[in-house]
Design an enzyme around this catalytic site. Structure first.
Site, PDB file in Angstrom:
ATOM      1  N   ASN A 254       0.710  -1.354  -0.011  1.00 28.09           N
ATOM      2  CA  ASN A 254      -0.058   0.127  -0.135  1.00 28.09           C
ATOM      3  C   ASN A 254       0.944   1.403  -0.074  1.00 28.09           C
ATOM      4  OD1 ASN A 254      -1.680   2.349   1.049  1.00 28.09           O
ATOM      5  ND2 ASN A 254      -3.072   0.899   1.507  1.00 28.09           N
TER       6      ASN A 254
ATOM      7  N   GLU B 188      10.905   0.023   9.715  1.00 30.99           N
ATOM      8  CA  GLU B 188      12.208   0.479  10.523  1.00 30.99           C
ATOM      9  C   GLU B 188      13.222   1.058   9.418  1.00 30.99           C
ATOM     10  OE1 GLU B 188      12.532  -2.341  14.291  1.00 30.99           O
ATOM     11  OE2 GLU B 188      12.100  -3.300  12.652  1.00 30.99           O
TER      12      GLU B 188
END
Length: 741
Positions: free
Chosen positions: A626, A700
């Protein structure tokens, strides 16, 4: 549906306040409230504890201390960290400042907090070890670092290679204690139901929370039901469960009533764990053309004497750049402080802050463009493992980032570009983050009306898990997203490793994709073998699922019609992902995500005030599930890097072991005024060796190296190299160039 910028399916719930977080669940009725009283010393032993004043305070139902707390299970070092018992109030010993000495449970939070202040504690204070810089003894090598990686590695002959190098960099860098600090503090509502226990808790791994509570309270794990449908951020701080969960569960069982406990923001600093402070030495040896011949990265950090934690800070260096002679190592020093813990991008965030600063120093020493230096040291194979990379596009990220950022306008000589009172500088860095795979199961159920339900104990910590799973299931079954329902964060659902380590989305989506594939096969078998179906007798190999309909050739039938006829009660299938240790791709290839950061800063020539002007990150993460949620995650990580470079620092009082700035007034993080023009761009790629969907971890990666880009920009603006992070104005002021330079 995979790859579309779908709005968050859980957005309306959150925007209207209908998404229940741990402290807000109403299923248990009106619970009692608990408040933790913490130790006011950093090391010693409780010699006396008086609870009479607290017990007689209005509304108080219970005061738990080590004298009356139920017996708890021991810490099993053989169990995985997050799954271990976490005993609290088990002994009179005090291991760090703020450690719980009592839990007070009352009718209201205000009553519990007031009564907790009335608990009287006497101590036999011992001399604590609180200062990493003052500790010269007790340093040791851990057996391994986080993730089961070796503490030390060596390739070639570093000393010989470094000594023979034409250009050498040998510098020390320090990073401070840092905290996760999600918006939702750690909290738990515990409800006893006979011999069982329901925990509405803020956690990242439901299965770990269940196992940890069961081991601590000596319960059968089947009697512990964990519910965590929405988690208000984690960043590593909720991978393990902490004192609030154990104490809420313990008190609920003692009283036979629901009890909820939440940590205050100040208690989070003492009870949740933090990124260890580190001292890092980076040595780079290179030829005059910039090619690295030797690279070494040595790290010293603190650990708790009770619970070892070794952040894999030097491990990132093992796969980043080519050099024939290599050395990495980790050392630990025990301090009487809260244990170290995973904080967003553990290892990579502090490690790249040092290594990418050192690479900038090497580029300056060589008089070479920092982008070109990195490209020149691009490895063909993983330089320590000797295996090929699965899908490495770091050079593409560097080149595209330089083009988009206008890197050619960077001042070649530091402290030469001015705009009025502002010294202006450009900086950049590379980014790498290992992609991890962990055991995950997802069940997809197709109801008779053609609605799909996706079930997993996977958690959504604000990253968009509900949304990407809806996209995968919708695409896998050919349904519109509104006909897919996602149910997460419940220990009754199939087990996953939750959200952490940037493994969550890829693992859960891959498992859901496989479950949908199994469901499609069931539906096709039913339809093609059913004389009442328009698809009877047709070859299922040509089937297309789209818009809620199955098409084969010119024939079609609605998914719901097939399901209703073939399985009136519904049908389901489960998909699984195995541990990376059992997947040959992870032994045969080096699988990582990559990026490049570019930053422009202004530094006030009189006050040394630093302002981020703009920042760009270009990333390669395989297939994007997405784009909207991916961009959000990357931007958030980049902003974390700005904080690490310029603001974040928890300061220990070396007399008591307390963090003196244990709130968001003293522990600074970036706010809107600090962040202006920040953009993240993702290059198109597909890593089929990471998983069948081709996607890799995102959350991250954004923080990896981003702080170094900012720090390097400060150097380019001022000519001052700060190696003790964060870079603050008092570290710049003495060396600022005169106004007429």
């Amino acid at each position: 549906m995979i790859g579309k910028a779908l709005d968050r399916v859980d957005g309306p719930l959150k925007a209207t306040g209908r998404a229940p977080y741990a402290y807000e669940h109403q299923e248990a009725g009106r619970p009692l409230c608990g408040f933790i009283a913490g130790a006011t010393i950093g090391k010693g032993r409780i010699t006396r504890i008086g609870t009479e004043n607290a017990e007689s305070a209005p509304g108080v139902h219970l005061v738990l201390t080590h004298l009356n707390a139920p017996e708890q299970g021991p810490v099993d070092e053989s169990a995985m960290d997050y799954w271990r018992a976490q005993p609290v109030l088990a002994r009179p010993d005090i291991h760090h400042f703020g450690e719980p000495v009592a839990l007070v449970v009352a009718e209201t939070l205000e009553q519990a907090r007031d009564a907790a202040a009335r608990v009287e504690v006497g101590y036999d204070t011992a001399r604590g070890r609180f200062d990493l810089d003052a500790r010269q003894d007790g340093v040791y090598t851990p057996k391994e670092v986080t993730g089961g990686l070796p503490a030390d590695t060596e390739v070639g002959d570093f000393d010989a290679g470094f000594d023979a190098a034409e250009v050498r960099i040998d510098q020390h860098y320090t990073t401070p204690y840092e905290f996760s600090l999600p918006i939702e503090p750690n909290a738990c509502l515990a409800e006893p139901r006979g011999e069982s226990l329901v925990l509405y808790t803020s956690c990242q791994i439901v299965d770990a929370a269940r196992a940890s509570v069961a081991a601590t309270l000596r319960m059968d794990p089947g009697q512990v039901h964990v519910v965590a449908p929405f988690v208000g951020g984690g960043f590593g701080s909720k991978l393990s469960i902490h004192a609030e969960t154990i104490l809420a569960a313990m008190a609920a069982r003692v009283l036979g009533r629901p009890v909820k406990v939440a940590l205050t923001r100040q208690q989070v600093f003492q009870l949740v764990g933090m990124r260890p402070r580190s001292r890092q030495r980076v040595r780079l040896g290179a030829e005059r053309d910039g090619r690295l011949t030797a690279i070494a990265h040595d790290v010293l950090m603190h650990t708790s004497p009770e619970t070892e934690y070794a952040e894999q800070t030097a491990a990132t260096t093992r796969s980043l750049y080519a050099a024939p002679h290599r050395l990495t190592g980790h050392r630990l020093t025990p301090l009487d402080l809260p244990r170290g813990a995973d904080v967003r991008a553990p290892g990579e965030a502090p490690g790249l802050l040092a290594v990418e600063s050192a690479m900038d120093e090497l580029a300056d020493a060589l008089g070479m463009d920092p982008v070109e230096l990195r490209i020149r040291n691009e490895p063909a194979l993983d330089p320590e493992r000797g295996v090929p990379y699965s899908d490495r596009h770091l050079v593409d990220c560097l080149r595209e980032g330089a083009r988009r950022f206008g890197w050619e306008n960077r001042p070649a000589v530091p402290a030469r570009l001015r705009e009025g009172r502002w010294l202006v500088g450009y900086g950049m860095s590379a980014a790498i983050r290992g992609h991890l795979q962990a055991p995950t199961a997802v069940r997809v159920r197709l109801e008779p009306d053609g609605t799909a339900v996706v079930l997993s104990d996977m958690t959504d910590i604000g990253t968009g898990t509900y949304t990407v799973l809806a996209q995968v299931a919708a695409g896998g079954l050919g349904l519109p997203p509104e006909r897919v329902r996602i149910e997460l964060g419940d220990s009754d659902h199939p087990t996953s490793w939750g959200s952490g380590g940037s493994w969550g989305a890829a693992n859960a989506c891959t498992a859901a994709h496989r479950a949908c594939g199994a469901l499609r096969a069931k539906l096709l078998e039913a339809a093609c073998g059913d004389t009442g179906s328009p698809l009877y007798g047709m070859d299922p190999a040509g089937a297309v699922f789209a818009d809620g309909v199955v098409h084969i050739g010119g024939a079609s039938e609605a998914v719901g019609a097939i399901a209703a006829r073939a399985a009136p009660e519904g049908t389901e299938a489960e998909g699984r992902v195995r541990h990376m240790a059992d997947d040959p791709h992870y032994s045969d290839y080096s699988i990582n995500s990559y990026g490049a950061h570019f930053a422009e800063v202004g530094v006030d020539a009189d006050t040394a005030e630093i302002r981020l002007r703009r920042m760009l990150g270009v990333f390669s993460v395989g297939r994007v599930f997405n784009p909207k949620t991916t961009r959000s995650q990357l931007l958030g990580g980049m902003i974390w890097g700005v904080g690490a470079a310029l603001e974040e620092e928890a300061v220990v009082d070396t007399r008591s072991g307390a963090f003196v700035n244990r709130d968001l007034a003293g522990y600074l993080v970036p706010v809107h005024a600090d962040i202006t023009d920040v953009e993240a761009v993702v290059l198109e790629s597909f890593d089929g060796r990471a998983n069948v969907l081709g996607g890799k971890g995102v959350g991250e990666l954004g923080i990896c190296g981003s702080g170094a880009a900012v720090a390097n920009a400060v150097f380019n603006a001022t000519g001052i190299r700060v190696r003790d992070f964060p870079v603050t104005l008092e570290k710049l002021l003495p060396g600022l160039p005169p106004a007429d330079s």
